[in-house]
Design an enzyme around this catalytic site. Structure first.
Site, short mmCIF file in Angstrom:
data_model
loop_
_atom_site.label_atom_id
_atom_site.label_comp_id
_atom_site.label_asym_id
_atom_site.label_seq_id
_atom_site.Cartn_x
_atom_site.Cartn_y
_atom_site.Cartn_z
CG ASN A 1 86.69 29.17 32.89
OD1 ASN A 1 86.54 28.05 32.39
ND2 ASN A 1 85.84 30.17 32.70
CG HIS B 1 81.74 31.54 33.06
ND1 HIS B 1 81.59 32.18 31.86
CD2 HIS B 1 82.97 31.90 33.54
CE1 HIS B 1 82.69 32.90 31.62
NE2 HIS B 1 83.54 32.74 32.63
CD GLU C 1 84.63 35.13 35.91
OE1 GLU C 1 85.83 34.91 35.84
OE2 GLU C 1 83.79 34.54 35.23
#
Ligand code: PGA
Length: 245
Positions: free
Chosen positions: A9, A95, A167
């Site tokens: 990313n 994200h 994450e």
């Protein structure tokens, strides 16, 4: 068997020439890799060029975001058909930086998920708790809500296209990795939330300060199927080390 994925990313890094140089350098170094999926998620302006550069290779390209409408008066946004047309195969959705700085919610994640699937892009849906939530013992509750609301209404036949990335927000860009045990615990929990008949086929990636020196022990855990990697994906040599861990 779930084929692992190492996905970079790039966030808001790399100009056009830096991006194409990276792919040129990466290609020959990973040409012999067949057991791991290799994905680079990059900023919009470089996608077409890096997708062209990667066209005859085992490197797949993804975007870092998309908007849920196909077209219209939405200044600054980019749609699924646009991403598909420049050679994207994957798209990151939700994200934590999008949630934190750009107001993304589980509801917008859900709309983007449906847009991705509609246009045959493979979504990488990100979930993760903040440090405060972890310290208050809310990790599982937070993850459950993000998964359930983010994937609400997803049809049985579409689950196979989904990749999930766990994450923990406190581990992103901080140099603090979750221990393999902490990560495994959440990955196993996420897998239990997925539809039973397909749960064992869905890839769950770990993200948050993944580096060449911690990838091996993370990947040794049964429910960790790869990494979504920020910082260590920006240099060819460290990215190759992750792929060939
Ligand atoms: P990091 O970023 O590897 O630099 O911690 C991971 C991510 O945000 O996807």
């Amino acid at each position: 068997m779930r084929k692992p994925i190492i996905a970079g990313n790039w966030k808001m890094y790399k100009t056009l020439s830096e991006a194409t140089d990276f792919i040129k350098a990466l290609k020959p170094l990973v040409a012999d890799v067949h057991d791991t999926g290799i994905v680079i998620c990059a900023p919009y302006p470089v996608l077409k060029d890096i997708a062209d550069e990667a066209a005859d290779s085992n490197i797949e390209i993804g975007a870092e975001n998309l908007f849920w409408e196909d077209e219209g008066a939405f200044t600054g946004e980019v749609s699924g058909p646009m991403l598909l047309a420049v050679g994207c195969r994957y798209v990151i959705i939700g994200h934590s930086e999008r949630r934190q700085y750009f107001g993304e919610t589980d509801e917008t994640v859900n709309k983007k998920l449906f847009a991705a699937i509609k246009h045959t892009l493979l979504p990488i849906i990100c979930v993760g708790e903040t440090l405060e939530q972890r310290e208050k013992n809310e990790t599982f509750k937070v993850i459950e809500k993000q998964i359930k609301d983010g994937t609400k209404g997803l049809g049985a036949g579409d689950w196979g296209k989904v990749v999930i990335a766990y994450e923990p927000v406190w581990a992103i860009g901080t140099g603090k990795t979750a221990t393999p045990e902490q990560a495994q615990e959440v990955h196993a929990y996420i897998r239990k939330l997925l539809p039973k008949d397909i749960a064992n086929d869905i890839r769950i990636l770990y993200g948050g300060s993944v580096k060449p020196d911690n990838i091996k022990e993370l990947m040794a855990k049964p429910d960790i199927d790869g990494g979504l990697v920020g910082g260590a994906s920006l240099k060819v040599d460290s990215f190759v080390k992750l792929i060939k861990h």
